[in-house]
Every structure is written in structure tokens, then in C-alpha cells.
Write an enzyme that holds these catalytic residues in place. Structure first.
Site, PDB file in Angstrom:
ATOM      1  N   ASP A 334      37.581  33.907   1.630  1.00  0.00           N
ATOM      2  CA  ASP A 334      38.486  32.920   2.204  1.00  0.00           C
ATOM      3  C   ASP A 334      37.607  31.803   2.746  1.00  0.00           C
ATOM      4  OD1 ASP A 334      40.853  31.769   3.417  1.00  0.00           O
ATOM      5  OD2 ASP A 334      40.062  32.521   5.307  1.00  0.00           O
ATOM      6  N   ASP A 526      39.803  36.645   7.007  1.00  0.00           N
ATOM      7  CA  ASP A 526      40.327  36.983   8.322  1.00  0.00           C
ATOM      8  C   ASP A 526      41.735  36.420   8.419  1.00  0.00           C
ATOM      9  OD1 ASP A 526      39.886  34.292   8.534  1.00  0.00           O
ATOM     10  OD2 ASP A 526      39.030  34.367  10.545  1.00  0.00           O
ATOM     11  N   ASP A 530      45.221  36.949   5.017  1.00  0.00           N
ATOM     12  CA  ASP A 530      44.269  37.638   4.158  1.00  0.00           C
ATOM     13  C   ASP A 530      44.548  39.128   4.031  1.00  0.00           C
ATOM     14  OD1 ASP A 530      42.715  35.330   3.623  1.00  0.00           O
ATOM     15  OD2 ASP A 530      41.760  35.521   5.577  1.00  0.00           O
TER      16      ASP A 530
END
Length: 651
Positions: A334, A526, A530
Site C-alpha cells: 500500500d 495498514d 487493507d
């Protein structure tokens, strides 16, 4: 006194943990008790009672394990259970009852260690479910209110009772309960938990609202467009649950060696019987063929590796995850909060003629200190980092989704979007911004004064982490983000990420991970957004220091410290642990084969063979404990960061 009390509490906690472990593994506990009782009888001279006690108990355990063994064989699966049962029976038949109880103890202990690790991996997603919106404020017709000119009032109802077309009021700071359409003129929403975008978004009448987003400082009204079970946030919860349940159980590492080792043991034992004509020779071979190296080597190495990881702030939830970590081929990240800090910072200032840079920052910070907006916080922190004094001001008025005005030192200051500033000075100039940047404009007494440029900076540990991954053999990297393409590509180019997918919602991230062909794939992220993709990846890694508990629950690995280096370190630990576990197994197998060959020709009696076998067990276990150590890969990389320097090994 305080230290003594604290020490007592720690000892009590450890004792409770041990008691809990023994209660959850009754067979292992019972084996320990029987061994102690047998030892007491032997020391008192009652060797025959000790032999009968230990032999009968060992045969009972063998019979119990035989049931599961037969079921597994019928299903076509051979494991170390076959070796364990054979070895237990063989040692009992030749009178090596102490060897039999040691085999039982190691076998049940290995199972207990594996069960303990698996229980840690199956925690429920309570944090995600608890955060899920439960109550909504639905508008209803009010006859009493109609007399006062207010046709509608609000009533609290379960989110599951909302229907398409209902009108809902969302108070400041509340989560959007279901997907809907904005009825209010405008709204400021924090969608970071869904898209990963750290900057709040502005919505106007008619635009879609996503469940799970956090409302800003003003109450808003919206019309429901999807029931709870069909809305974005609830689908995230469902995705996490389904992905977690769909993960196939990981086959124990030692089972892969069970069939060839078992066949070799039986061939040699039968050969010994045939050549000697004595069935005792058959038992002597099987005594030194006890599968303790197979049973205990991998669990010991895995627990050691997990302990080493925990020492570095990395929680690996089970041994199967360690083995997957060793084989990772693709790492997906991410962006926001993982590769970047997730909080915009003041990067540069553009001023109009005659305006001092620090004065512009001071004026903007004084005005923005009264705003709850994320960018306002960044401007205030930027001023403080430059040791600029932020004094109070008067008459602050904030215009939602535009900016604010304030009286500062007798001047009228306007801070906000370019369009908002242009309303006060048509000569305002747009600042040139790079990819990943945004601008906050300032006007003083109706004249354009300049702009403050903010960006979500790369984490300082991100470049080294990518380099470290490459050194570990990871050649494929992927970035998944809810940000725009230009910003995402800018970050990827700076880090050397090989593939980028931008403007992703949680479902898009799951599909992207499922489409990866170079597997196993690790996903690092996080936040609630996610959680689904962490659960869907072969190995999900949650940056626990910043991320939500929900993301941590759905992940296989949790980084407790906000340090991206530990992502690469987890892979390194996995690779070393599996290498050491495999090495330990082969040491045990090789030495056992040598002993079996010697026993085949009568060079090793049963009693001596049992002693040799225990030496093999000790050697195997000591080698497996090397997984507690620290590698020297970082020293070879010559990385200068203090957090990357090698640490002293425990051994």
C-alpha cells in the site's frame, strides 16, 4: 517494593501462561506426569512397575495416534505420525521403555507447539466488527414537529434496518453507515480507511458517499442507495472473513520427508531380520529410526525463528507463515502510511513579491490552528518545526470545503483553495506543483500573498527496504493505492517499484493480488481498507504501529514498530529459519541412516542405539536453535542506517 510487586506479577503471568498451555495440551501434560512417576518408581528400585507403567502408557498413546494415522493413510496422506507410532511400538517390544516415553514426549510436545502457534493465528476479527456502524439516525415524519414547522425528526435504528431511499443524518465524526448519496450542500470526509488517501475529500450534493468514511465537522444528510449487506464497509468485513477461512491448512514441513524415511527404515529393518534370521534385529533397526529429528526439529526451528522475529518487533502468527516467507517472490505495498508517512508535510513555500516566507507561514498557521482539517494540522506543524511562534487571532470563520478567514494583526487573512482565494483577489496565481504535491493559498487584505506546498513524503526507510528485498532475491514489487495515477507513479519511480496500480478500492486491491502470477505474494499495508487484501494475500503484513487492529487481525505478520525495514527482515528470518530447519532434519535423517545401516549388521544393540538416537536428537535440536541467531546479510550490504545494523547473535 514496587519492583518486587512487579516481579511477582510477571512471575504470576508466566505461571498462568504455562498452566494454560498444559491445560490445552492434556496429552503432553499427561506424558510429563507419567514420565515423572515412572522415574520415581525407578529410583525407588521398582523398575518393573516403571517399565509396565511407561510401556502401557506409550502403547495407549500409540493406539490413539493410530486412529488418526489410519484415517490419514486412507485419505492418501502419510505423515510423521506413521514413524512415531512404529517407533513407539518397536521400542516397547524390545524393552526400551524409556526410549518409548521420550518419543511420546517429543511427539506430543511437537504437536502442542504447532497447536499453540495455530491458535494464535485464528483470532476473531473483533476490532473490525466492533468498528462497523451499528446504529443510524434515520429521518421520520413527525406530526408533532409539523406544528412547529419541522416535518421530520430523527430516530435511532439498527443499520441493518435501513432501506434504499431512507434519509439518514450523520453527525460530526461519525462513520457513514451505508452507501448513499449526499443531500446536504457539501461535506468533508475522511476516506483514508477505505482508499488509503490521507487527505480529506470534499463532496457536494448528489455525489456518492461510501460507508466506512468518517464525517467531518458538520452534520450532513444523505439518501441510502444500498442496504447494509451490499455496502462497501460491510463487504470489507465479509471479504476478510471469507479470505481468512479459505486459506488452505499448511502441511507440516516434516511430513514431506516421512514417506522416504519410513520406507528406508522398513527396508533396512526387514533386511536385517532376513540376514540375521532374528526378529530382534528388526526392532534394533527401528529403535535408531525414531523420528524425533523429524518431529521436533522443524517446530523448534520455527519457534526459534518466531522468537527471533518477535525480538525485532515482528509477530509471525504460525510456522506455516515462516515457510511461506522463505519462498516469497512478489511483495505488494500500500502507498499511504506504508511507503509514505500518510500525513502531508510542508515542503516548500511560494510567495508573492514583497512577502517574507516565514511571515506567510506564520500568518497561515495562526489562522489554521483553529481548523480540524488535516492540512491545517500540517501547516501548524510546519510552522512549529521552523520555530515560528503561533499567536491567537480573532474572528475566525471557516467555509466548509473552501477555506477560512481571520483577523490577524489588524489584517484580514484568507487561507484555502485557489478558487476561494481568487474570490478575494482575481490576480491570484496558481502555484506550479509537482506530482504528489498540493497547494494551500493565502491572501492578505484582499491581495494574493503566496502558497504553501505540501506533500506526503516518502518514508526514509522505504528505499533501503526495496534494496534489501532485492538482495533477498525479491525481483517483483507492486504498489496498490487509492491515490491518483500521477502521484502513485511518482512514488513508484522514486523507489524503483516495478508495477503500479492506482485509484484502487479494497475490492480492486484483492483482485490485483489474486492476479499476481509470481507467487507466493506478500502484501504490506495498514488501515481497515487493507484488511481484505492482507487476508487474501499468501502472506499479509500489517504495519501495526500505525495500522488498525482489524488489519493486524487479518494479517499473517504484524510489524509492531513503525519501521518498514522489518518487512524485509521478516523475509530474511523466514529464509534462514527454513534453511536451518531443513538442515536440522537432514542432519537427523543422515545420522539415523548411518545408525540404521550399522544396526542392520548387528553393530548396535537396542540399548546403545537408543542412546545414540538421543544424541542425534540433541544435535538436531541444538542446530535448530540456531534460528534464534541474527544473520550477517546487513553487514554484507553495508547499509549505514542504525536500525539496519546487525545485532549480536544469542548463540
Amino acid at each position: 517494593m514496587f519492583n518486587h510487586a512487579h516481579g511477582v506479577q510477571c512471575q504470576t503471568g508466566k505461571m498462568n501462561t504455562v498452566v494454560s498451555f498444559l491445560r490445552k495440551n492434556p496429552l503432553f501434560s499427561a506424558t510429563g506426569v507419567v514420565a515423572l512417576v515412572g522415574a520415581a518408581f525407578a529410583l525407588s528400585g521398582a523398575n518393573e512397575i516403571a517399565q509396565w507403567l511407561l510401556s502401557i502408557f506409550a502403547l495407549i498413546v500409540a493406539a490413539k495416534e493410530s486412529v488418526g494415522m489410519v484415517r490419514s493413510i486412507i485419505k492418501g496422506h502419510w505423515g510423521v505420525d506413521v514413524l512415531a507410532v512404529t517407533a513407539i511400538i518397536a521400542t516397547v517390544l524390545v524393552g526400551e521403555y524409556w526410549a518409548s516415553i521420550i518419543i511420546v514426549l517429543m511427539f506430543t510436545g511437537g504437536e502442542a507447539l504447532e497447536d499453540y502457534a495455530e491458535r494464535r493465528a485464528k483470532q476473531e476479527l473483533t476490532a473490525l466488527l466492533d468498528k462497523s456502524p451499528q446504529i443510524a439516525h434515520r429521518e421520520v415524519y413527525s406530526s408533532a414537529g409539523a406544528e412547529r414547522g419541522a416535518l421530520f425528526a430523527t430516530e435511532d435504528c439498527p443499520v441493518g434496518d435501513l432501506n434504499v431511499g431512507d434519509v439518514v443524518v450523520i453527525k460530526p465524526g461519525e462513520l457513514i453507515p451505508v452507501d448513499g448519496t449526499l443531500l446536504s450542500p457539501e461535506a468533508t470526509l475522511d476516506e483514508s480507511s477505505l482508499t488509503g488517501e490521507s487527505i480529506p475529500v470534499e463532496r457536494v450534493t448528489g455525489e456518492a458517499l461510501i460507508s466506512g468514511a468518517v464525517n467531518g465537522a458538520a452534520a450532513i444528510r444523505m439518501e441510502v442507495t444500498a442496504r447494509a449487506e451490499d455496502s462497501q464497509y460491510q463487504r470489507i468485513v465479509q471479504l476478510v472473513t471469507e479470505a481468512s477461512e479459505s486459506k488452505a491448512p499448511f502441511i507440516r514441513m516434516a511430513d514431506r520427508y516421512a514417506i522416504p524415511f519410513t520406507i528406508a527404515a522398513y527396508v533396512l529393518a526387514i533386511t536385517a531380520w532376513v540376514l540375521s534370521g532374528n526378529p530382534t534385529r528388526f526392532a534394533e533397526v527401528l529403535v535408531v529410526a525414531t523420528p524425533c529429528p523429524l518431529i521436533i526439529a522443524a517446530p523448534v526451528a520455527f519457534i526459534a525463528g518466531m522468537s527471533r522475529a518477535a525480538r525485532h518487533g515482528i509477530i509471525v502468527k504460525n510456522g506455516g507463515t515462516l515457510e511461506k516467507l522463505a519462498r516469497i517472490k512478489t511483495v505488494a505495498f500500500d502507498k499511504t502510511g506504508t511507503l509514505t508517512h500518510g500525513q502531508p508535510v510542508l515542503s516548500s513555500v511560494v510567495t508573492a513579491a514583497g512577502v517574507d516566507e516565514n511571515e506567510l507561514i506564520r500568518i497561515a498557521a495562526i489562522a489554521e490552528q483553529y481548523s480540524a482539517h488535516t492540512l491545517a494540522h500540517s501547516i501548524v506543524e510546519g510552522a512549529r518545526s521552523r520555530n515560528i511562534t503561533i499567536a491567537p487571532c480573532e474572528n475566525v470563520k471557516e467555509t466548509t470545503a473552501s477555506g477560512l478567514t481571520a483577523n490577524i494583526d489588524g489584517k484580514t487573512v484568507v487561507v484555502g483553495k485557489y478558487s476561494f482565494i481568487a474570490e478575494h483577489d482575481s490576480n491570484a496565481v496558481r502555484a506550479e506543483i509537482a506530482a504528489g504535491e498540493l497547494a494551500v493559498y493565502v491572501a492578505i487584505d484582499g491581495k494574493f500573498a503566496g502558497a504553501l506546498l505540501l506533500r506526503d513524503e516518502l518514508r526514509s526507510d522505504a528505499p533501503d527496504t526495496l534494496q534489501w528485498l532485492s538482495a533477498l532475491g525479491i525481483k517483483h514489487t507492486l504498489m496498490l493505492t487509492g491515490d491518483g495515477k500521477v502521484t502513485a507513479q511518482h512514488v513508484a519511480d522514486a523507489l524503483g517499484v516495478t508495477n503500479v496500480q492506482a485509484e484502487c478500492l479494497p475490492l480492486d486491491k484483492v483482485r490485483a493480488v489474486e492476479a499476481v502470477t509470481n507467487r507466493p505474494v506478500m502484501m504490506v499495508g495498514d488501515g481497515v481498507n487493507d484488511a481484505p487484501v492482507l487476508a487474501a494475500a499468501d502472506v499479509g503484513v500489517a504495519m501495526g504501529a500505525r495500522g488498525s487492529t482489524a488489519a493486524s487481525e487479518s494479517a499473517d505478520v504484524v510489524i509492531m514498530k513503525d519501521d518498514l525495514h522489518r518487512v524485509a527482515r521478516s523475509i530474511e528470518i523466514g529464509q534462514q529459519t527454513i534453511r536451518i530447519a531443513t538442515q536440522s532434519i537432514w542432519i537427523g535423517i543422515s545420522l539415523s541412516l548411518v545408525l540404521m545401516v550399522l544396526a542392520t549388521f548387528g553393530f548396535i544393540p537396542a540399548v546403545v542405539g537408543a542412546g545414540f538416537q538421543e544424541i542425534i536428537d540433541v544435535v538436531t535440536i541444538l542446530n535448530a536453535l540456531r534460528a534464534l541467531g541474527t544473520s550477517r546479510l546487513l553487514a554484507r550490504l553495508h547499509l549505514s542506517q542504525p536500525s539496519l545494523q546487525p545485532q549480536k547473535s544469542l548463540l
